[in-house]
Design a protein around this motif. Structure first.
Motif, PDB file in Angstrom:
ATOM      1  N   ALA A  68      11.654  10.056 -26.067  1.00 58.21           N
ATOM      2  CA  ALA A  68      12.366  10.716 -27.016  1.00 58.21           C
ATOM      3  C   ALA A  68      13.811  10.027 -27.330  1.00 58.21           C
ATOM      4  O   ALA A  68      14.236   9.612 -26.624  1.00 58.21           O
ATOM      5  CB  ALA A  68      12.962  12.174 -26.530  1.00 58.21           C
ATOM      6  N   HIS A 100      13.224  13.986 -33.861  1.00 57.37           N
ATOM      7  CA  HIS A 100      12.177  15.095 -32.866  1.00 57.37           C
ATOM      8  C   HIS A 100      10.959  14.887 -33.197  1.00 57.37           C
ATOM      9  O   HIS A 100      10.329  14.694 -34.346  1.00 57.37           O
ATOM     10  CB  HIS A 100      12.848  16.532 -33.340  1.00 57.37           C
ATOM     11  N   PRO A 158       7.373   9.771 -31.149  1.00 57.30           N
ATOM     12  CA  PRO A 158       7.175   9.185 -29.529  1.00 57.30           C
ATOM     13  C   PRO A 158       8.030   7.622 -30.192  1.00 57.30           C
ATOM     14  O   PRO A 158       7.271   7.151 -30.691  1.00 57.30           O
ATOM     15  CB  PRO A 158       5.808   9.190 -29.361  1.00 57.30           C
ATOM     16  N   HIS A 180      17.628  16.215 -22.238  1.00 57.50           N
ATOM     17  CA  HIS A 180      16.215  16.451 -22.668  1.00 57.50           C
ATOM     18  C   HIS A 180      15.284  16.383 -21.638  1.00 57.50           C
ATOM     19  O   HIS A 180      14.244  17.080 -21.662  1.00 57.50           O
ATOM     20  CB  HIS A 180      16.086  15.203 -23.453  1.00 57.50           C
ATOM     21  N   THR A 218       9.483  18.870 -22.867  1.00 54.95           N
ATOM     22  CA  THR A 218       8.763  18.543 -24.199  1.00 54.95           C
ATOM     23  C   THR A 218       8.453  19.953 -24.967  1.00 54.95           C
ATOM     24  O   THR A 218       8.306  20.881 -23.805  1.00 54.95           O
ATOM     25  CB  THR A 218       7.553  17.649 -24.187  1.00 54.95           C
TER      26      THR A 218
END
Lengths: 249, 106
Positions: free
Chosen positions: A83, A88, A91, A150, A155
Motif C-alpha cells: 500500500a 487506495h 497494489p 496501515h 486491508t
C-alpha cells in the motif's frame, strides 16, 4: 662511552605502553564504536530470531499470483506491504518501503556532508546539512507511522482467523496476514529500529542547536557531529538489513 | 552592543571529498534499485535470496567503510570492530538450523 651506549640501547616503546593513542581515535569516538557493536548484536539477535521463527513455519509453495493470506503459511512480504498513501486500492508492492529506504540513505548522505563541513570548521554548512538530516529522519518516522497504521488497520478484504471469522489488520494477538508471530516480529523489529531513528533525530537536533549557538566553534572542533554521525549511519545500516530480511526475502 | 568577530578560519570545500561522498550515495541508491527490480523480475528461490544477501553486504560495506569512515581508521580498530561479529555468524547458523528442526517436529 656510557653516553653513546645509552643512545644506541634506547628501549623501543610499544605503542601500547602508554602516552599515545594506538587506535588513533578519541575516547568518545571509540566508545561510540563499541556501543554500536553491542547494538549490532541486539539487532542481529532480533533479525536472526525472525529467521528462526520463519524457518519454523511452513513456507508458501504456490504461485505468487494465487497467493492469499492464511494462518497456514508465512506470508510473502511483498503481498503484505503493497500500500502507498493516497493510492487506495492500488497494489504497489514494496514501493512505499523503497521510498523510505531512499529517504534514510539520503539523510545519511547529508550527515556525512555535515561531518565534512565540521572538519572545515564551516558552521553555516554544518547547520544546513544538519537541518536536512533532521528533515530526512522526521520524514522517515512519518512514513513508518503510516506504515504501522496501515498494518494495524488492515486491508479492506481482511483475512481469515483460525476459527473462520474474518479479521482486519494485525495486533499482538491476531494477524490477518499470517501467523501472529509475523506481526509481533514486525512490531518488535521495525519498532526497535524506529526508536533508534527517533533518538537519532533528537541527538541530531541537539547537535544542530549546539552548532547554531556556537558551542562547537568555541570548543575548536566538531567531533560531536562525527560521533552522532556514526550513530546515524548505524541506524541507516540497520535499515539496510531490515529492508532485505523483512521486506525483500 | 558589540558583535564579536569570529576568528575561526573556514577552510574551502574539498571538491574531491564531496564528489566521493555523492558517488557512494549514488552507488547505494543504484544497488537498492537493482534489489527492487530483481524482486519483481526473478523467480523466488535460494538464488534470489543469495543475491539479496550479497547486495546487502555490498551496501553495508560502503556505509561502514565510507560513511562511517572505518576503512580509513587504524587496522587494530577495524579488527576490534569486525572480529566480535563472528558471534553473529554463529548465531545465524545455529538458529536457522534450529528453526528447520522445529518445523520438522511440528
Amino acid at each position: 662511552m656510557s653516553t653513546t651506549a645509552a643512545v644506541i640501547n634506547k628501549p623501543q616503546r610499544s605503542i601500547w605502553a602508554g602516552g599515545q593513542s594506538p587506535l588513533k581515535a578519541s575516547y568518545g569516538k571509540l566508545m561510540m564504536w563499541f556501543f554500536l557493536v553491542s547494538d549490532a548484536f541486539t539487532f542481529s539477535a532480533l533479525l536472526v530470531s525472525y529467521g528462526m521463527i520463519r524457518f519454523s513455519h511452513a513456507a508458501y509453495t504456490g504461485s505468487a499470483e494465487a497467493f492469499n493470506f492464511s494462518q497456514e503459511w508465512w506470508p510473502i512480504p511483498e503481498k503484505v506491504f503493497e500500500a502507498v498513501p493516497f493510492l487506495h486500492g492500488v497494489p504497489a508492492p514494496l514501493v512505499f518501503v523503497g521510498i523510505m529506504t531512499f529517504i534514510l540513505i539520503l539523510s545519511s548522505v547529508t550527515m556525512v556532508l555535515a561531518v565534512e563541513a565540521g572538519h572545515r570548521m564551516d558552521r553555516r554548512a554544518v547547520e544546513k546539512w544538519m537541518i536536512w538530516t533532521i528533515i530526512g529522519g522526521a520524514l522517515f518516522l512519518g512514513c513508518q507511522a503510516w506504515e504501522w497504521s496501515h498494518f494495524i488497520h488492515g486491508t479492506e478484504a481482511g483475512g481469515q482467523w483460525i476459527d473462520g471469522t474474518t479479521i482486519f489488520g494485525a495486533n499482538l494477538v491476531q494477524n490477518q496476514y499470517g501467523p501472529p508471530l509475523f506481526a509481533s516480529l514486525f512490531f518488535f523489529i521495525t519498532g526497535f529500529h524506529g526508536t533508534h531513528v527517533l533518538s537519532g533525530v533528537i541527538l541530531n537536533m541537539m547537535v544542530f542547536y549546539n552548532t547554531a549557538v556556537g558551542t562547537y566553534e568555541r570548543r575548536g572542533h566538531y567531533e560531536m557531529v562525527e560521533k552522532v554521525g556514526l550513530y546515524w549511519h548505524f541506524v541507516d545500516l540497520v535499515w539496510v538489513f531490515v529492508f532485505t530480511f523483512f521486506y525483500l526475502v | 552592543m558589540s558583535f564579536e568577530k569570529s576568528n575561526v578560519v573556514v577552510q574551502p570545500v574539498d571538491r574531491e571529498k564531496v564528489k566521493k561522498i555523492w558517488k557512494v550515495a549514488i552507488l547505494l541508491g543504484v544497488v537498492t534499485g537493482i534489489e527492487f527490480l530483481l524482486a519483481f523480475t526473478m523467480p523466488r528461490g535460494n538464488l534470489l535470496i543469495g543475491i539479496f544477501i550479497g547486495l546487502t553486504i555490498v551496501k553495508a560495506f560502503y556505509i561502514v567503510a565510507e560513511f562511517m569512515h572505518l576503512k580509513h581508521e587504524t587496522k587494530v580498530l577495524i579488527w576490534s570492530i569486525l572480529i566480535p561479529l563472528i558471534f553473529v555468524v554463529w548465531l545465524i547458523i545455529a538458529l536457522i538450523v534450529e528453526g528447520g528442526s522445529i518445523l520438522q517436529v511440528r
